[in-house]
Design a protein around this motif. Structure first.
Motif, mmCIF file in Angstrom:
data_model
loop_
_atom_site.group_PDB
_atom_site.id
_atom_site.type_symbol
_atom_site.label_atom_id
_atom_site.label_comp_id
_atom_site.label_asym_id
_atom_site.label_seq_id
_atom_site.Cartn_x
_atom_site.Cartn_y
_atom_site.Cartn_z
ATOM 1 N N GLY A 115 -5.478 17.459 5.718
ATOM 2 C CA GLY A 115 -6.861 18.205 5.895
ATOM 3 C C GLY A 115 -6.842 17.112 6.539
ATOM 4 N N VAL A 116 -6.791 15.625 6.761
ATOM 5 C CA VAL A 116 -6.880 15.035 7.023
ATOM 6 C C VAL A 116 -6.524 14.119 8.117
ATOM 7 C CG1 VAL A 116 -7.810 12.374 7.087
ATOM 8 C CG2 VAL A 116 -8.696 14.280 5.929
ATOM 9 N N PRO A 117 -6.484 14.421 9.651
ATOM 10 C CA PRO A 117 -5.939 13.665 10.457
ATOM 11 C C PRO A 117 -5.807 12.289 10.102
ATOM 12 C CG PRO A 117 -7.260 14.981 12.037
ATOM 13 C CD PRO A 117 -7.842 14.716 10.056
ATOM 14 N N ALA A 118 -5.056 11.112 10.655
ATOM 15 C CA ALA A 118 -4.320 9.836 10.303
ATOM 16 C C ALA A 118 -2.696 9.401 10.041
ATOM 17 C CB ALA A 118 -4.547 10.125 8.089
ATOM 18 N N SER A 119 -2.868 8.426 10.637
ATOM 19 C CA SER A 119 -1.135 7.644 10.668
ATOM 20 C C SER A 119 -1.242 6.787 9.821
ATOM 21 C CB SER A 119 -0.671 8.527 12.025
ATOM 22 O OG SER A 119 -1.614 7.034 13.089
ATOM 23 N N LEU A 120 -0.324 5.375 10.430
ATOM 24 C CA LEU A 120 0.062 4.624 10.104
ATOM 25 C C LEU A 120 1.044 4.359 10.675
ATOM 26 C CD1 LEU A 120 -0.202 2.211 7.473
ATOM 27 C CD2 LEU A 120 2.022 1.902 8.100
ATOM 28 N N ALA A 121 0.951 2.396 11.803
ATOM 29 C CA ALA A 121 1.598 2.651 12.949
ATOM 30 C C ALA A 121 1.668 0.757 12.351
ATOM 31 C CB ALA A 121 1.195 2.669 14.158
ATOM 32 N N CYS A 122 3.072 0.450 13.037
ATOM 33 C CA CYS A 122 3.059 -1.144 12.941
ATOM 34 C C CYS A 122 3.808 -1.610 14.450
ATOM 35 C CB CYS A 122 4.093 -1.180 12.120
ATOM 36 S SG CYS A 122 3.337 -0.960 10.060
ATOM 37 N N ALA A 160 0.578 -1.057 0.122
ATOM 38 C CA ALA A 160 -0.412 -0.265 0.420
ATOM 39 C C ALA A 160 1.093 1.318 -0.139
ATOM 40 C CB ALA A 160 -1.189 0.403 1.454
ATOM 41 N N ALA A 161 2.093 1.328 0.873
ATOM 42 C CA ALA A 161 2.888 2.516 0.992
ATOM 43 C C ALA A 161 3.498 2.583 -0.685
ATOM 44 C CB ALA A 161 3.836 2.159 1.807
ATOM 45 N N THR A 162 3.322 1.282 -1.596
ATOM 46 C CA THR A 162 4.077 2.039 -2.461
ATOM 47 C C THR A 162 3.220 2.208 -3.692
ATOM 48 O OG1 THR A 162 6.018 0.163 -2.325
ATOM 49 C CG2 THR A 162 5.984 0.523 -4.368
ATOM 50 N N ILE A 163 2.299 2.077 -3.568
ATOM 51 C CA ILE A 163 1.137 2.210 -4.532
ATOM 52 C C ILE A 163 1.107 3.842 -4.078
ATOM 53 C CG2 ILE A 163 -1.349 1.917 -5.036
ATOM 54 C CD1 ILE A 163 -1.080 -1.071 -4.305
ATOM 55 N N ALA A 164 0.897 3.927 -2.528
ATOM 56 C CA ALA A 164 0.631 5.598 -2.564
ATOM 57 C C ALA A 164 2.024 6.566 -2.920
ATOM 58 C CB ALA A 164 0.398 5.790 -1.408
ATOM 59 N N ALA A 165 3.361 5.944 -2.806
ATOM 60 C CA ALA A 165 3.707 6.880 -3.011
ATOM 61 C C ALA A 165 4.559 6.895 -4.856
ATOM 62 C CB ALA A 165 5.483 5.991 -2.581
ATOM 63 N N VAL A 166 3.847 5.825 -4.968
ATOM 64 C CA VAL A 166 4.078 6.039 -6.779
ATOM 65 C C VAL A 166 3.193 7.358 -7.359
ATOM 66 C CG1 VAL A 166 3.853 5.317 -9.568
ATOM 67 C CG2 VAL A 166 4.657 4.497 -6.918
ATOM 68 N N ARG A 220 2.500 16.773 2.156
ATOM 69 C CA ARG A 220 2.531 15.631 1.319
ATOM 70 C C ARG A 220 3.301 14.753 2.036
ATOM 71 N NH1 ARG A 220 -0.540 14.096 -4.496
ATOM 72 N NH2 ARG A 220 -2.106 12.285 -4.459
ATOM 73 N N ARG A 221 3.828 15.736 0.801
ATOM 74 C CA ARG A 221 5.523 14.212 0.879
ATOM 75 C C ARG A 221 5.987 13.724 1.731
ATOM 76 N NH1 ARG A 221 6.872 14.623 -4.285
ATOM 77 N NH2 ARG A 221 6.580 16.563 -4.494
ATOM 78 N N GLY A 222 5.990 14.335 2.038
ATOM 79 C CA GLY A 222 6.757 14.310 3.687
ATOM 80 C C GLY A 222 6.393 13.330 4.395
ATOM 81 N N ARG A 223 5.148 13.198 4.897
ATOM 82 C CA ARG A 223 4.186 12.438 5.363
ATOM 83 C C ARG A 223 3.847 11.019 4.927
ATOM 84 N NH1 ARG A 223 -2.143 14.227 7.695
ATOM 85 N NH2 ARG A 223 -3.282 12.147 7.372
ATOM 86 N N ALA A 224 3.843 10.914 4.109
ATOM 87 C CA ALA A 224 4.017 9.876 2.810
ATOM 88 C C ALA A 224 5.540 8.843 3.113
ATOM 89 C CB ALA A 224 3.497 10.408 1.289
ATOM 90 N N MET A 225 6.229 10.351 2.935
ATOM 91 C CA MET A 225 7.837 9.142 3.404
ATOM 92 C C MET A 225 7.884 8.877 4.613
ATOM 93 S SD MET A 225 9.823 11.908 1.027
ATOM 94 C CE MET A 225 10.298 12.009 -0.925
ATOM 95 N N ALA A 226 7.380 9.475 5.940
ATOM 96 C CA ALA A 226 7.461 8.896 7.104
ATOM 97 C C ALA A 226 6.789 7.725 7.387
ATOM 98 C CB ALA A 226 7.025 9.994 7.419
ATOM 99 N N HIS A 227 5.884 7.563 6.580
ATOM 100 C CA HIS A 227 4.454 6.053 6.466
ATOM 101 C C HIS A 227 5.414 5.259 6.342
ATOM 102 C CE1 HIS A 227 1.869 9.270 9.320
ATOM 103 N NE2 HIS A 227 1.520 8.769 9.610
ATOM 104 N N TRP A 228 5.582 5.796 4.228
ATOM 105 C CA TRP A 228 6.327 4.491 3.993
ATOM 106 C C TRP A 228 7.701 4.000 4.948
ATOM 107 C CZ3 TRP A 228 11.440 3.633 2.390
ATOM 108 C CH2 TRP A 228 11.708 2.960 1.642
ATOM 109 N N ALA A 229 8.511 4.526 5.527
ATOM 110 C CA ALA A 229 9.438 3.976 6.323
ATOM 111 C C ALA A 229 8.953 2.922 7.590
ATOM 112 C CB ALA A 229 10.553 5.305 6.440
ATOM 113 N N VAL A 230 7.570 3.001 8.182
ATOM 114 C CA VAL A 230 7.094 2.646 9.258
ATOM 115 C C VAL A 230 6.641 1.001 8.258
ATOM 116 C CG1 VAL A 230 4.768 2.274 10.279
ATOM 117 C CG2 VAL A 230 6.682 4.603 10.321
ATOM 118 N N ALA A 231 5.825 1.597 7.379
ATOM 119 C CA ALA A 231 5.036 0.219 6.756
ATOM 120 C C ALA A 231 6.184 -0.756 6.626
ATOM 121 C CB ALA A 231 4.540 0.971 5.285
ATOM 122 N N ARG A 232 7.234 0.221 5.364
ATOM 123 C CA ARG A 232 8.969 -1.129 5.068
ATOM 124 C C ARG A 232 9.627 -0.911 6.320
ATOM 125 N NH1 ARG A 232 10.551 -0.694 -0.615
ATOM 126 N NH2 ARG A 232 10.878 -2.433 -0.071
#
Length: 332
Positions: A189-196, A72-78, A262-274
């Motif tokens: 604009g949407v409070p959200a996070s991904l944690a593993c 999912a992180a890869t799909i979002a990142a691309v 948006r990019r920074g948030r995606a990179m941070a959560h991409w790192a957690v996901a992987r």
């Protein structure tokens, strides 16, 4: 039925109920242990408030394995690397949820393969290309972008125009969960996070993390890596004799606005996901930190051991930074 038979039947009922309860508890316990011990006890949860069509204040969650979170992180990142809107990311995620359950399958109907079950015989690419999540997500987005007004179409219609599925309505049921994932990986604009959760990873390779970041996020990642902190060399001792965690530092563009946030948030959560796959031990971004194997996998406020306003931690991130720390080879 005789009175003796009735008596025997009644006497067996409590026993049957007790056996049934034991079996039920055993099944529940089995699945709980499986979730907490399968392949290192790792699972990930995306949480969002008011994502997609959900009402304001509505908290939504979506739980998945580390493998699913990484895909999912890869799909979002691309999608983000291509400058596409959140709607495109939601369509792509919902499509992959239906086609593969966010797993990179090496089989499918006829010659279908990968996250999106794309077919080499239908011009989607070679089998090797399709089995690369970055490639398969990229070509999905390319074909989606060719559809005029796709952001205004119902998700099922937009996905079907790309996929030509025999079950086009099946995509609809995944839209709420896909919206939660979109929010976690970068929607503004949407409070959200991904944690593993799960144990701390074994040693990772910072060069591999850099290479994977660049593959997923493209030139923007190269620029951010070039401006980020160099990090501690893997072989140098830290105070107290501890081995420091090698760092992969990213610096966002100043004045980049919502797109860069948006990019920074995606990179941070991409790192957690992987994190499990790449040996990532901790991630710091936007006043919060995630540490593998601690706090149940939750993000915590930085400073003073997770308490905002406390003493600074050397792992804290400054505004505009994403700091990714890789488990050192001699950590354990």
């Amino acid at each position: 039925m005789s009175e003796t038979d009735r008596s025997r039947s009644r006497s067996r009922r409590p026993f049957r109920k007790a056996v049934g309860l034991v079996v039920l508890l055993g099944v529940i316990g089995y699945f709980a242990v499986q979730r907490d011990s399968n392949n290192g006890a790792s699972y990930c949860t995306a949480t969002a408030t008011g994502a997609g069509s959900a009402g304001a204040g509505t908290v939504q969650t979506y739980e998945m394995t580390h493998e699913q979170a990484a895909n999912a992180a890869t799909i979002a990142a691309v999608g983000i690397s291509k400058g596409l809107p959140d709607r495109a990311v939601t369509i792509a995620l919902a499509t992959a949820m239906q086609e593969s359950a966010l797993r990179n399958l090496d089989h499918g109907d006829r010659d279908s393969l990968g996250l999106f079950q794309q077919r080499p015989s239908q011009g989607w690419g070679t089998p090797e290309q399709i089995m690369d999540p970055v490639y398969s997500a990229g070509i999905f987005y390319d074909r989606l972008a060719e559809i005029k007004g796709y952001t205004r179409l119902p998700l099922t219609v937009a996905a079907q125009k790309v996929q030509l599925s025999g079950f086009p309505q099946a995509y609809a049921k995944h839209e709420p969960d896909a919206a939660v994932l979109t929010a976690a990986f970068g929607e503004n604009g949407v409070p959200a996070s991904l944690a593993c959760s799960g144990p701390a990873p074994s040693a990772g390779d910072p060069e591999k993390v850099r290479a994977e970041l660049t593959r997923a996020f493209g030139p923007a990642a190269r620029d951010a890596l070039g401006a980020g902190r160099a990090g501690a060399p893997a072989g140098r001792s830290a105070p107290g004799g501890a081995v420091p965690e090698p760092e992969v530092g990213l610096r966002l563009k100043e004045g980049g606005g919502p797109a860069e946030a948006r990019r920074g948030r995606a990179m941070a959560h991409w790192a957690v996901a992987r994190s499990k796959e790449l040996g990532i031990a901790r991630v710091s971004y936007d006043g919060s930190s995630w540490v593998a194997g601690r706090d149940g996998g939750a993000w915590r406020g930085e400073g003073g051991g997770g308490r905002k306003g406390g003493a600074g931690d050397p792992h804290d991130a400054a505004p505009g930074e994403v700091r990714i720390f890789v488990a050192p080879a001699t950590a354990r």
